[in-house]
Design an enzyme around this catalytic site. Structure first.
Site, short mmCIF file in Angstrom:
data_model
loop_
_atom_site.label_atom_id
_atom_site.label_comp_id
_atom_site.label_asym_id
_atom_site.label_seq_id
_atom_site.Cartn_x
_atom_site.Cartn_y
_atom_site.Cartn_z
N SER A 149 0.87 -1.19 0.00
CA SER A 149 0.00 0.00 0.00
C SER A 149 0.90 1.23 0.00
O SER A 149 2.05 1.17 0.46
CB SER A 149 -0.86 0.01 1.28
OG SER A 149 -1.41 1.29 1.51
N TYR B 282 -1.25 -0.66 10.29
CA TYR B 282 -1.41 -1.02 8.87
C TYR B 282 -0.21 -0.50 8.07
O TYR B 282 0.41 -1.24 7.30
CB TYR B 282 -2.72 -0.42 8.36
CG TYR B 282 -3.06 -0.71 6.92
CD1 TYR B 282 -3.42 -1.99 6.51
CD2 TYR B 282 -3.07 0.31 5.97
CE1 TYR B 282 -3.77 -2.24 5.18
CE2 TYR B 282 -3.42 0.08 4.66
CZ TYR B 282 -3.77 -1.20 4.26
OH TYR B 282 -4.11 -1.44 2.95
N1 LIG Z 1 -8.74 -0.78 -1.10
C1 LIG Z 1 -7.70 0.06 -0.93
O1 LIG Z 1 -7.83 1.29 -0.95
C2 LIG Z 1 -6.33 -0.52 -0.73
C3 LIG Z 1 -5.24 0.37 -0.81
C4 LIG Z 1 -3.96 -0.11 -0.62
C5 LIG Z 1 -3.77 -1.45 -0.37
N2 LIG Z 1 -4.83 -2.31 -0.30
C6 LIG Z 1 -4.56 -3.70 -0.03
O2 LIG Z 1 -5.09 -4.51 -1.05
C7 LIG Z 1 -5.42 -5.77 -0.50
C8 LIG Z 1 -6.84 -6.11 -0.85
O3 LIG Z 1 -7.69 -5.12 -0.29
P1 LIG Z 1 -9.20 -4.89 -0.76
O4 LIG Z 1 -9.40 -3.43 -0.82
O5 LIG Z 1 -9.51 -5.73 -1.93
O6 LIG Z 1 -9.96 -5.41 0.54
P2 LIG Z 1 -11.28 -6.29 0.73
O7 LIG Z 1 -12.27 -5.96 -0.34
O8 LIG Z 1 -11.66 -6.11 2.15
O9 LIG Z 1 -10.75 -7.78 0.48
C9 LIG Z 1 -9.86 -8.35 1.40
C10 LIG Z 1 -9.62 -9.79 0.99
O10 LIG Z 1 -8.72 -10.39 1.94
C11 LIG Z 1 -9.32 -11.56 2.46
N3 LIG Z 1 -8.93 -11.77 3.84
C12 LIG Z 1 -9.05 -10.91 4.88
N4 LIG Z 1 -8.61 -11.49 6.02
C13 LIG Z 1 -8.22 -12.75 5.68
C14 LIG Z 1 -7.70 -13.84 6.42
N5 LIG Z 1 -7.46 -13.75 7.73
N6 LIG Z 1 -7.43 -14.99 5.75
C15 LIG Z 1 -7.67 -15.09 4.43
N7 LIG Z 1 -8.14 -14.09 3.67
C16 LIG Z 1 -8.43 -12.93 4.30
C17 LIG Z 1 -10.82 -11.32 2.33
O11 LIG Z 1 -11.51 -12.55 2.24
P3 LIG Z 1 -12.35 -13.24 3.43
O12 LIG Z 1 -12.97 -12.14 4.24
O13 LIG Z 1 -13.31 -14.07 2.66
O14 LIG Z 1 -11.36 -14.05 4.19
C18 LIG Z 1 -10.88 -10.61 0.98
O15 LIG Z 1 -10.85 -11.54 -0.07
C19 LIG Z 1 -5.16 -5.68 1.01
O16 LIG Z 1 -3.89 -6.22 1.30
C20 LIG Z 1 -5.17 -4.20 1.25
O17 LIG Z 1 -4.41 -3.86 2.39
C21 LIG Z 1 -6.12 -1.86 -0.49
#
Ligand SMILES: NC(=O)c1ccc[n+]([C@@H]2O[C@H](COP(=O)([O-])OP(=O)(O)OC[C@H]3O[C@@H](n4cnc5c(N)ncnc54)[C@H](OP(=O)(O)O)[C@@H]3O)[C@@H](O)[C@H]2O)c1
Length: 254
Positions: free
Chosen positions: A145, A158
């Protein structure tokens, strides 16, 4: 297109049940890869599997909690067993479910977020290391991130975890380069997913959050697909140890 072709390749994607992880898993499949899909929610994994199969590729659904080291070891073994081998590893599972100034931070919250955003990737990389290094082939993509390259007020655990993930990326890139295993980080900026729906879905908080983004908008999850396929494919064959920032220009001035 052949530079980005993943035909015959196989991938392991964590956090594949929704959001950025689902987009990346489906994009890898559309580029030709069979994909192992890892997350806790079986319904979401099944939806992603449907999209992977619609692209004509094999989907292996592996429900697992990436913060559980034994579950990760089992998931990695299952993926290698079912797919025969794994070329592409995407450590995408992660997130942050609270905001607090450091003074008010509960330390169990710190530990939970470090485990979800950093230690989980350590578990996955450690479990895959012999397989990738013995085969002398692989691309690891750690979804970090922009909070890992700048200050992260109110989300210090985070940001620290993502900075640690970028550090791990650089170190593994150096340790594994001679064995032809590349390791890079993909650093999204503000991307509209379930993770931050409370912000982008709000008429005030949505625009305020991206006020300092030069492109003046949130990213769509789909905009992480191209960079991920690039890092997975031979298009990036001489690229390792880098943190690729995909943030609409937000960090240019930091
Ligand atoms: N959205 C943003 O603005 C943003 C910005 C920078 C970085 N990121 C990073 O991008 C990645 C994806 O984020 P996103 O925005 O797509 O979030 P999201 O929509 O909340 O999706 C998170 C994913 O991670 C899985 N997950 C969470 N806890 C888990 C666990 N303990 N074991 C296995 N799977 C787990 C969830 O699946 P289940 O709940 O089904 O387990 C889901 O598939 C993350 O690493 C986040 O930090 C996001």
């Amino acid at each position: 297109m052949s530079l980005f072709d993943l035909t015959g390749k196989t991938a392991f994607v964590t956090g594949a049940s929704r959001g950025i992880g689902r987009v990346i898993a489906v994009a890898l499949a559309q580029a030709g890869a069979d994909v192992a899909l890892v997350a806790r929610t079986t319904e979401g994994l099944a939806d992603t599997a449907t999209d992977v199969k619609a692209a004509g590729r094999e989907a292996v659904v592996i429900p697992a909690d990436v913060t559980d080291q034994r579950a990760v070891a089992r998931a990695v073994a299952t993926a290698i067993g079912r797919l025969g081998h794994v070329d592409i590893v995407v450590n995408n599972a992660g997130g942050s479910n609270f905001m607090a100034g450091f003074r008010d931070l509960r330390l169990d919250g710190w530990e939970k977020l470090m485990r979800l955003n950093l230690t989980s990737a350590v578990y996955v990389c450690h479990a895959f290391a012999p397989h990738l290094l013995d085969r002398r082939s692989g691309s690891v993509i750690n979804v970090a991130s922009i909070t890992g390259v700048a200050a992260a007020p109110l989300i210090s655990p985070y940001g620290a975890a993502k900075a640690g993930l970028i550090s791990l990326t650089k170190t593994l890139a150096v340790e594994w380069a001679a064995d032809n295993v590349r390791v890079n980080a993909l650093c999204p900026g503000w991307t509209a997913t379930d993770l931050n729906r409370n912000l982008w879905d709000d008429q005030v908080a949505g625009p305020a959050t991206i006020a300092n983004v030069p492109m003046k908008r949130w990213a769509a999850a789909g905009e992480m697909a191209g960079p991920a396929v690039f890092l997975a494919s031979d298009a990036s064959s001489y690229l390792t140890g880098q943190a690729i920032i995909v943030d609409g220009g937000q960090t240019i001035n930091t």
